[in-house]
Design a protein around this motif. Structure first.
Motif, PDB file in Angstrom:
ATOM      1  N   LEU A  63       0.789  37.815   5.685  1.00 57.76           N
ATOM      2  CA  LEU A  63       1.249  36.745   4.807  1.00 57.76           C
ATOM      3  C   LEU A  63       2.167  37.326   3.734  1.00 57.76           C
ATOM      4  N   LEU A  64       3.421  36.910   3.775  1.00 59.33           N
ATOM      5  CA  LEU A  64       4.383  37.346   2.772  1.00 59.33           C
ATOM      6  C   LEU A  64       4.513  36.254   1.721  1.00 59.33           C
ATOM      7  N   VAL A  65       4.298  36.612   0.468  1.00 54.84           N
ATOM      8  CA  VAL A  65       4.289  35.613  -0.603  1.00 54.84           C
ATOM      9  C   VAL A  65       5.455  35.850  -1.558  1.00 54.84           C
ATOM     10  N   GLU A  66       6.204  34.807  -1.792  1.00 53.01           N
ATOM     11  CA  GLU A  66       7.293  34.826  -2.767  1.00 53.01           C
ATOM     12  C   GLU A  66       6.832  34.082  -4.014  1.00 53.01           C
ATOM     13  N   TYR A  67       6.625  34.823  -5.107  1.00 57.30           N
ATOM     14  CA  TYR A  67       6.194  34.212  -6.366  1.00 57.30           C
ATOM     15  C   TYR A  67       7.405  33.952  -7.254  1.00 57.30           C
ATOM     16  N   ARG A  68       7.414  32.804  -7.882  1.00 55.82           N
ATOM     17  CA  ARG A  68       8.455  32.482  -8.857  1.00 55.82           C
ATOM     18  C   ARG A  68       7.786  31.822 -10.059  1.00 55.82           C
ATOM     19  N   TYR A  69       8.101  32.329 -11.272  1.00 50.55           N
ATOM     20  CA  TYR A  69       7.528  31.777 -12.499  1.00 50.55           C
ATOM     21  C   TYR A  69       8.615  31.620 -13.549  1.00 50.55           C
ATOM     22  N   ALA A  70       8.663  30.501 -14.206  1.00 54.60           N
ATOM     23  CA  ALA A  70       9.526  30.294 -15.370  1.00 54.60           C
ATOM     24  C   ALA A  70       9.522  28.816 -15.712  1.00 54.60           C
ATOM     25  N   PRO A  71       8.928  28.422 -16.823  1.00 51.70           N
ATOM     26  CA  PRO A  71       8.830  27.004 -17.157  1.00 51.70           C
ATOM     27  C   PRO A  71      10.180  26.343 -17.402  1.00 51.70           C
ATOM     28  N   ASP A  72      11.183  27.138 -17.801  1.00 50.72           N
ATOM     29  CA  ASP A  72      12.485  26.560 -18.127  1.00 50.72           C
ATOM     30  C   ASP A  72      13.482  26.648 -16.977  1.00 50.72           C
ATOM     31  N   ARG A  73      13.046  27.174 -15.811  1.00 47.00           N
ATOM     32  CA  ARG A  73      13.978  27.318 -14.681  1.00 47.00           C
ATOM     33  C   ARG A  73      13.364  26.793 -13.379  1.00 47.00           C
ATOM     34  N   LEU A  74      12.432  25.870 -13.487  1.00 51.86           N
ATOM     35  CA  LEU A  74      11.726  25.411 -12.293  1.00 51.86           C
ATOM     36  C   LEU A  74      12.648  24.828 -11.221  1.00 51.86           C
ATOM     37  N   PRO A  75      13.609  23.960 -11.554  1.00 48.03           N
ATOM     38  CA  PRO A  75      14.464  23.405 -10.493  1.00 48.03           C
ATOM     39  C   PRO A  75      15.216  24.487  -9.717  1.00 48.03           C
ATOM     40  N   ALA A  76      15.779  25.458 -10.433  1.00 44.56           N
ATOM     41  CA  ALA A  76      16.524  26.530  -9.760  1.00 44.56           C
ATOM     42  C   ALA A  76      15.609  27.386  -8.899  1.00 44.56           C
ATOM     43  N   LEU A  77      14.415  27.680  -9.418  1.00 39.97           N
ATOM     44  CA  LEU A  77      13.471  28.510  -8.660  1.00 39.97           C
ATOM     45  C   LEU A  77      12.931  27.756  -7.445  1.00 39.97           C
ATOM     46  N   ALA A  78      12.726  26.446  -7.597  1.00 39.82           N
ATOM     47  CA  ALA A  78      12.269  25.640  -6.462  1.00 39.82           C
ATOM     48  C   ALA A  78      13.308  25.649  -5.353  1.00 39.82           C
ATOM     49  N   ALA A  79      14.583  25.473  -5.718  1.00 37.22           N
ATOM     50  CA  ALA A  79      15.659  25.501  -4.719  1.00 37.22           C
ATOM     51  C   ALA A  79      15.745  26.869  -4.057  1.00 37.22           C
ATOM     52  N   GLU A  80      15.518  27.904  -4.849  1.00 35.95           N
ATOM     53  CA  GLU A  80      15.546  29.265  -4.314  1.00 35.95           C
ATOM     54  C   GLU A  80      14.441  29.468  -3.281  1.00 35.95           C
ATOM     55  N   LEU A  81      13.239  28.995  -3.595  1.00 34.53           N
ATOM     56  CA  LEU A  81      12.118  29.134  -2.659  1.00 34.53           C
ATOM     57  C   LEU A  81      12.367  28.340  -1.384  1.00 34.53           C
ATOM     58  N   VAL A  82      12.848  27.121  -1.524  1.00 31.82           N
ATOM     59  CA  VAL A  82      13.135  26.296  -0.348  1.00 31.82           C
ATOM     60  C   VAL A  82      14.193  26.961   0.528  1.00 31.82           C
ATOM     61  N   GLY A  83      15.163  27.631  -0.109  1.00 28.77           N
ATOM     62  CA  GLY A  83      16.204  28.332   0.638  1.00 28.77           C
ATOM     63  C   GLY A  83      15.681  29.474   1.486  1.00 28.77           C
ATOM     64  N   LEU A  84      14.488  29.963   1.157  1.00 23.23           N
ATOM     65  CA  LEU A  84      13.874  31.044   1.945  1.00 23.23           C
ATOM     66  C   LEU A  84      13.144  30.501   3.166  1.00 23.23           C
ATOM     67  N   THR A  85      13.116  29.188   3.326  1.00 25.00           N
ATOM     68  CA  THR A  85      12.442  28.488   4.434  1.00 25.00           C
ATOM     69  C   THR A  85      11.030  29.024   4.697  1.00 25.00           C
ATOM     70  N   PRO A  86      10.155  28.946   3.697  1.00 22.34           N
ATOM     71  CA  PRO A  86       8.774  29.386   3.904  1.00 22.34           C
ATOM     72  C   PRO A  86       8.023  28.409   4.807  1.00 22.34           C
ATOM     73  N   ASP A  87       6.890  28.859   5.322  1.00 20.50           N
ATOM     74  CA  ASP A  87       6.052  28.008   6.160  1.00 20.50           C
ATOM     75  C   ASP A  87       5.259  27.018   5.320  1.00 20.50           C
ATOM     76  N   VAL A  88       5.005  27.377   4.056  1.00 19.84           N
ATOM     77  CA  VAL A  88       4.253  26.509   3.163  1.00 19.84           C
ATOM     78  C   VAL A  88       4.616  26.851   1.725  1.00 19.84           C
ATOM     79  N   LEU A  89       4.591  25.852   0.859  1.00 19.82           N
ATOM     80  CA  LEU A  89       4.836  26.040  -0.563  1.00 19.82           C
ATOM     81  C   LEU A  89       3.572  25.677  -1.329  1.00 19.82           C
TER      82      LEU A  89
END
Length: 324
Positions: A63-89
């Motif tokens: 299981l490879l986990v991509e962690y992203r944290y930042a209360p002021d950058r959530l939209p950008a980080l969400a788009a970044e995670l989706v761009g990695l095409t994970p199996d689950v968020l």
């Protein structure tokens, strides 16, 4: 290979699903949070990892986990995670799941600790979520917040003004902070004050405001800010000599006066079951939203004594944990 050997080997694989995960291509999970804490000091994160291991998923191996944290950058980080095409968020808290919902309608999303996913429009129903989102809610009857207010007033019977600490960026606070608290306050003869904080420094301003308005106690509605800033919140309550009720157990362990809320360690452990089922092929639309089954009332007698409070026997007998 002889037919007998082939059948024996196939049978061994069929009865060892964990082996299949270990030998197959690693799966990928995205985790979008607002704040990060040292995992070695965070029992919730430890329970999360333990729950995954129990189901055969080892971070860094299968299981490879991509962690992203930042209360002021959530939209950008969400788009970044989706761009990695994970199996689950995975989305801890209402704000994170709302942001992820806005950027994908196909990748499965598992939320944790969202008070009212139905009220936020995340799911069509608790039994049949529909769409790509499901998870573990903290939803309880509408009188849960009212019950917290009643318990605080029982502990501080002289309180005539109680400050409600909210995070205006938390959509659950906007949704739930309203009539049910106001009705209870009216019945108890208590005036409610509202103090707000969206960032760590604003917690100082919030408590200073509560003190300036002569609040007799504080009810922390609870969200990721006050969870990760628990030492600061507890210290501010002590600084201003304000009896404060918290949602998270860690606050009592740090010296907070009283806690009443769901068992978040249990919620996160249960959430790993959704991740496991989705990685094995289940659809979020078919996985019912679960609600909390464990709650805890924790009282810190040492803090009560420092505040000059006498804890009523009626509260002590109901407490699940008493810190002396």
């Amino acid at each position: 290979m002889k037919r007998r050997e082939f059948l024996a080997g196939t049978g061994a694989l069929l009865v060892q699903p964990g082996h299949l995960h270990a030998q197959g291509k690693p799966r990928r999970m995205g985790f979008l949070g607002l704040w990060a804490d040292d995992p070695t000091r965070d029992p919730i994160h430890a329970a999360w990892l333990s729950g995954l291991r129990e189901k055969g998923w080892i971070e860094g191996k299968n299981l490879l986990v991509e962690y992203r944290y930042a209360p002021d950058r959530l939209p950008a980080l969400a788009a970044e995670l989706v761009g990695l095409t994970p199996d689950v968020l995975v989305a801890p808290g209402p704000l994170a799941v709302q942001v992820l919902k806005s950027v994908t309608s196909t990748i499965p999303i598992v939320f944790v600790a969202v008070a009212d996913p139905l009220g936020l429009g995340l799911v069509q129903s608790l039994a049949r979520p529909g769409g790509n989102i499901t998870g573990v809610a903290t939803m309880v009857p509408d009188d849960f917040g009212a019950k917290r207010l009643e318990i605080l007033r029982e502990l501080v019977p002289s309180a005539s003004k109680i400050a409600i600490l909210i995070n205006p960026n938390n959509p659950m606070h906007r949704l739930n902070f309203g009539e049910f608290l106001a009705r209870t306050a009216q019945r108890l003869g208590v005036t409610l004050l509202t103090v707000e904080a969206t960032a760590p420094d604003e917690l100082d301003v919030g408590f200073a405001s509560a003190a300036a308005q002569h609040a007799d106690a504080v009810l922390d509605m609870g969200d990721s800010l006050t969870f990760f800033q628990a030492p600061r919140v507890v210290a501010l309550a002590a600084k201003y000599h304000l009896p404060t009720s918290y949602l998270f157990r860690r606050c009592a362990d740090l010296g907070g006066l009283i806690v009443y809320g769901p068992d978040f360690v249990d919620l996160y452990r249960r959430a790993t079951g959704y991740v496991d089922k989705i990685l094995r092929g289940a659809k979020p639309a078919d996985l019912p939203v679960e609600q909390p089954t464990k709650f805890a009332l924790v009282i810190n007698l040492k803090t009560a004594k420092a505040l000059g409070l006498t804890v009523p026997p009626s509260l002590l007998v109901r407490a699940d944990h008493v810190i002396e």
